[in-house]
Design a protein around this motif. Structure first.
Motif, PDB file in Angstrom:
ATOM      1  N   ALA A  73      25.777 -22.693 -28.834  1.00 57.72           N
ATOM      2  CA  ALA A  73      26.405 -22.050 -27.673  1.00 57.72           C
ATOM      3  C   ALA A  73      25.449 -22.105 -26.487  1.00 57.72           C
ATOM      4  O   ALA A  73      24.265 -21.818 -26.624  1.00 57.72           O
ATOM      5  CB  ALA A  73      26.733 -20.603 -28.007  1.00 57.72           C
ATOM      6  N   PRO A  74      25.932 -22.470 -25.310  1.00 51.53           N
ATOM      7  CA  PRO A  74      25.064 -22.427 -24.126  1.00 51.53           C
ATOM      8  C   PRO A  74      24.710 -20.965 -23.834  1.00 51.53           C
ATOM      9  O   PRO A  74      25.552 -20.069 -23.960  1.00 51.53           O
ATOM     10  CB  PRO A  74      25.948 -23.029 -23.017  1.00 51.53           C
ATOM     11  CG  PRO A  74      27.349 -22.913 -23.510  1.00 51.53           C
ATOM     12  CD  PRO A  74      27.295 -22.912 -24.996  1.00 51.53           C
ATOM     13  N   GLY A 132      21.487 -22.376 -15.460  1.00 49.26           N
ATOM     14  CA  GLY A 132      22.885 -22.280 -15.868  1.00 49.26           C
ATOM     15  C   GLY A 132      23.252 -20.979 -16.529  1.00 49.26           C
ATOM     16  O   GLY A 132      24.408 -20.706 -16.795  1.00 49.26           O
ATOM     17  N   GLU A 133      22.272 -20.088 -16.844  1.00 50.56           N
ATOM     18  CA  GLU A 133      22.604 -18.817 -17.513  1.00 50.56           C
ATOM     19  C   GLU A 133      22.446 -17.670 -16.511  1.00 50.56           C
ATOM     20  O   GLU A 133      21.801 -17.814 -15.473  1.00 50.56           O
ATOM     21  CB  GLU A 133      21.710 -18.596 -18.727  1.00 50.56           C
ATOM     22  CG  GLU A 133      20.280 -18.286 -18.402  1.00 50.56           C
ATOM     23  CD  GLU A 133      19.493 -17.958 -19.659  1.00 50.56           C
ATOM     24  OE1 GLU A 133      18.988 -16.833 -19.739  1.00 50.56           O
ATOM     25  OE2 GLU A 133      19.388 -18.837 -20.529  1.00 50.56           O
ATOM     26  N   SER A 144      29.600 -34.207 -28.971  1.00 50.20           N
ATOM     27  CA  SER A 144      28.549 -33.527 -28.195  1.00 50.20           C
ATOM     28  C   SER A 144      28.465 -32.072 -28.649  1.00 50.20           C
ATOM     29  O   SER A 144      29.432 -31.511 -29.164  1.00 50.20           O
ATOM     30  CB  SER A 144      28.844 -33.597 -26.694  1.00 50.20           C
ATOM     31  OG  SER A 144      29.767 -32.588 -26.323  1.00 50.20           O
ATOM     32  N   ASP A 145      27.289 -31.453 -28.432  1.00 55.23           N
ATOM     33  CA  ASP A 145      27.084 -30.062 -28.843  1.00 55.23           C
ATOM     34  C   ASP A 145      28.103 -29.143 -28.173  1.00 55.23           C
ATOM     35  O   ASP A 145      28.626 -28.216 -28.789  1.00 55.23           O
ATOM     36  CB  ASP A 145      25.664 -29.596 -28.475  1.00 55.23           C
ATOM     37  CG  ASP A 145      24.638 -30.151 -29.447  1.00 55.23           C
ATOM     38  OD1 ASP A 145      25.062 -30.754 -30.459  1.00 55.23           O
ATOM     39  OD2 ASP A 145      23.431 -30.006 -29.199  1.00 55.23           O
ATOM     40  N   ARG A 146      28.361 -29.404 -26.893  1.00 56.44           N
ATOM     41  CA  ARG A 146      29.265 -28.531 -26.140  1.00 56.44           C
ATOM     42  C   ARG A 146      30.681 -28.635 -26.683  1.00 56.44           C
ATOM     43  O   ARG A 146      31.407 -27.652 -26.761  1.00 56.44           O
ATOM     44  CB  ARG A 146      29.227 -28.914 -24.653  1.00 56.44           C
ATOM     45  CG  ARG A 146      29.723 -27.833 -23.705  1.00 56.44           C
ATOM     46  CD  ARG A 146      28.915 -26.533 -23.826  1.00 56.44           C
ATOM     47  NE  ARG A 146      27.483 -26.741 -23.882  1.00 56.44           N
ATOM     48  CZ  ARG A 146      26.710 -26.894 -22.815  1.00 56.44           C
ATOM     49  NH1 ARG A 146      27.225 -26.866 -21.606  1.00 56.44           N
ATOM     50  NH2 ARG A 146      25.407 -27.045 -22.962  1.00 56.44           N
ATOM     51  N   LEU A 147      31.074 -29.859 -27.076  1.00 56.06           N
ATOM     52  CA  LEU A 147      32.408 -30.065 -27.644  1.00 56.06           C
ATOM     53  C   LEU A 147      32.495 -29.380 -29.017  1.00 56.06           C
ATOM     54  O   LEU A 147      33.517 -28.770 -29.355  1.00 56.06           O
ATOM     55  CB  LEU A 147      32.690 -31.572 -27.772  1.00 56.06           C
ATOM     56  CG  LEU A 147      34.110 -31.977 -28.179  1.00 56.06           C
ATOM     57  CD1 LEU A 147      35.142 -31.383 -27.232  1.00 56.06           C
ATOM     58  CD2 LEU A 147      34.236 -33.501 -28.197  1.00 56.06           C
ATOM     59  N   THR A 148      31.395 -29.465 -29.775  1.00 56.00           N
ATOM     60  CA  THR A 148      31.342 -28.776 -31.076  1.00 56.00           C
ATOM     61  C   THR A 148      31.519 -27.277 -30.864  1.00 56.00           C
ATOM     62  O   THR A 148      32.294 -26.618 -31.557  1.00 56.00           O
ATOM     63  CB  THR A 148      29.985 -29.040 -31.776  1.00 56.00           C
ATOM     64  OG1 THR A 148      29.779 -30.453 -31.846  1.00 56.00           O
ATOM     65  CG2 THR A 148      29.966 -28.450 -33.173  1.00 56.00           C
ATOM     66  N   SER A 170      26.649 -17.475 -35.984  1.00 52.84           N
ATOM     67  CA  SER A 170      26.047 -18.816 -36.185  1.00 52.84           C
ATOM     68  C   SER A 170      26.067 -19.637 -34.903  1.00 52.84           C
ATOM     69  O   SER A 170      25.162 -20.434 -34.641  1.00 52.84           O
ATOM     70  CB  SER A 170      26.761 -19.554 -37.318  1.00 52.84           C
ATOM     71  OG  SER A 170      28.049 -19.945 -36.912  1.00 52.84           O
ATOM     72  N   LEU A 171      27.099 -19.406 -34.076  1.00 55.44           N
ATOM     73  CA  LEU A 171      27.161 -20.141 -32.798  1.00 55.44           C
ATOM     74  C   LEU A 171      25.988 -19.753 -31.906  1.00 55.44           C
ATOM     75  O   LEU A 171      25.438 -20.593 -31.185  1.00 55.44           O
ATOM     76  CB  LEU A 171      28.485 -19.842 -32.076  1.00 55.44           C
ATOM     77  CG  LEU A 171      29.750 -20.479 -32.670  1.00 55.44           C
ATOM     78  CD1 LEU A 171      30.989 -20.013 -31.921  1.00 55.44           C
ATOM     79  CD2 LEU A 171      29.678 -22.010 -32.638  1.00 55.44           C
TER      80      LEU A 171
END
Length: 544
Positions: free
Chosen positions: A457-458, A503-504, A420-424, A450-451
């Motif tokens: 990154a959320p 969420g932000e 998942s993107d979040r795990l990445t 880059s994140l």
């Protein structure tokens, strides 16, 4: 059976002693049924050898004679022992005529008056025609010899040879197959099937398999004499003598407390190709149906369920489906048990069940705040949504405590981080910290940027990332290029202006909160200073 018998004898509590004795009797009945099925259905012995097998069957299961023999022969004067004649009678009833003759010779030695009669009866026992396994004589020859021998016994009885000794006369009548004389020995025979085999031995030694049921039914009726009804065991044995395999299985299913015996008996008979014609109306054959029932019962046990798995494996039609249904219901009380269940599923490529179990374990771990365990289970389950949820918890913990738990796991995610993107992001963010710790500032800066720019990154975490960039912006050497600094500025402006995304942080809150305001001002100042330094550096490089 032997062990349980010893436990029953040693039991101090009468109730548990009775319970163990009851178990011994059930196991004895199972062995009795199995041995008879072996003779009738598997050996398929023809007339002649059939009776020899039945005699062995009775001798094996009516074994009180051995302890009686030990008592009598262990006494000072065996022929005067109160059970001497009972022993001789039982030996004759079981067709153990050589041993009976030896006992009679003791009587002849001790009592000269009956020596002649003992010798005559002993000779009759010795000359009784018996079909031995290695004998080549035909059934017709045996019947002829047996008829002559029978007539000789009859003549001695008619002539009153044994008239002066009731015991010897009774033995001669038994050897003639006299039903009244046999029924007088009900107590020594102990059951109707012993009576049946003794009756056949001395009346119909060449009985054919097809005639067995007739003799079995009449023996049962004569032995019970209308005084009592047949027991469930009697019905099972009677079905076997009738050569009705399915009735045997049905009666056993009704009479016995669980499916163990029935399932194994059916399996063995099926291996002998004896149940091929009998398919059940719902698609499975009888063997598989009974194995499924037995395995289902095992799954109710806290540890025997592992054995049930093997039984399901041997059911080609419905075994897999049944295993899938049952394995989902096993309570995963400990992680050790869960790992056993998981191993079973993985060995059989039961993908859905593996995912389901891993999900359950991941949720348990989250509830117990064991995030490392939860993350490893969600990766094993290949559950992207849950992996994202756990990764968020890791990031939230980091924000609160300023450090990561379970570093080993995060450092060694490998290809699993792509789940998942979040795990990445979690894996890459941890890598940023590692690079920073190793003072590889340029690599750390590139990764951090880059994140943010790749949208991995959320946005709710951008302020943390920008704060992480502060020490790099304040380094003596220029780490971020002018272009990279512009990107960081754009990210900061995106965060502090415009509408909040779910969420932000709220931009208005960022502006109102003193701490956050100070942080934003410091970032702007650091970014402006770094931009100036990077432009000067890049300009001087171009000029040179």
């Amino acid at each position: 059976m032997e062990e349980m018998h010893q436990v029953a004898i040693a039991a101090k509590d009468p109730a548990s002693g009775r319970q163990f004795s009851s178990q011994v009797s059930i196991l004895s009945a199972m062995e009795l049924i199995w041995n008879l099925c072996e003779i009738l259905f598997i050996e398929v012995a023809p007339a002649g050898p059939l009776l020899l097998h039945l005699l062995d069957w009775v001798r094996l299961h009516v074994c009180e004679v051995d302890s009686l023999s030990a008592d009598v022969l262990g006494s000072e004067n065996p022929s005067k022992h109160e059970s001497f004649w009972n022993l001789v009678t039982v030996l004759v009833l079981q067709g153990r005529l050589d041993e009976a003759r030896q006992m009679l010779s003791r009587e002849a030695d001790a009592s000269p008056t009956s020596a002649g009669m003992c010798r005559i009866l002993g000779d009759l026992m010795r000359t009784m025609p018996v079909l031995s396994p290695g004998n080549t004589q035909t059934l017709t020859e045996l019947e002829l010899k047996w008829q002559h021998w029978h007539e000789e016994c009859e003549r001695h009885l008619q002539d009153g040879t044994f008239a002066s000794s009731p015991h010897l006369e009774s033995l001669c009548k038994i050897m003639l197959g006299d039903e009244a004389a046999l029924l007088e020995q009900k107590k020594l025979l102990s059951n109707w099937y012993h009576f049946l085999v003794t009756r056949l031995l001395y009346s119909h030694p060449t009985v054919k398999p097809m005639d067995l049921y007739f003799y079995a039914q009449s023996s049962l009726d004569l032995f019970l004499g209308g005084e009592s009804s047949p027991e469930p065991l009697d019905n099972i044995l009677m079905a076997a003598f009738e050569f009705d395999i399915h009735q045997v299985i049905k009666e056993c299913s009704i009479a016995l407390s669980n499916w163990w015996f029935v399932a194994h008996l059916t399996d063995l008979l099926d291996h002998c190709k004896l149940l091929q014609s009998h398919n059940l109306y719902f698609g499975s054959n009888m063997r598989e149906f009974l194995l499924l029932e037995y395995a289902s019962g095992l799954f109710a046990h806290h540890s025997l369920w592992q054995l049930g798995v093997d039984y399901f494996d041997y059911c080609p039609e419905l075994g897999r489906v049944s295993l899938e249904l049952h394995i989902e219901r096993i309570p995963l009380s400990t992680e050790q048990k869960a790992l056993k269940v998981l191993r079973v599923c993985e060995q059989r490529q039961m993908t859905e069940q593996v995912r389901s179990i891993c999900k359950i374990l991941a949720m348990k771990a989250v509830r117990n705040n064991r995030l490392g365990s939860a993350l490893s289970w969600s990766i094993r389950a290949k559950d992207a949504a849950f992996a994202t949820l756990v990764s968020d918890r890791f990031l939230r913990d980091y924000c609160e405590r300023g450090c990561f738990s379970d570093l080993d796991l995060i450092d060694n995610l490998g290809p699993a981080m792509m789940l998942s993107d979040r795990l990445t992001f979690l894996g890459k963010y941890r890598e940023f910290h590692r690079l920073y710790g190793e003072k590889r500032f340029v690599d750390a800066a590139s990764l951090l940027l880059s994140l943010m720019t790749s949208q991995i990154a959320p946005r709710s975490f951008w302020m943390t990332l920008l704060t992480d960039a502060l020490p790099l912006l304040e380094q003596k050497q220029v780490i971020f290029s002018a272009e990279q600094t512009y990107e960081l500025m754009r990210c900061l402006e995106d965060l502090t202006s415009g509408k909040p995304v779910c969420g932000e942080p709220d931009p208005q809150r960022l502006q109102d909160d003193d701490v956050e305001t100070t942080k934003v001002e410091m970032l702007r100042l650091a970014l402006a200073r770094n931009l100036a330094r990077s432009i000067i550096k890049e300009g001087s490089l171009e000029g040179s």
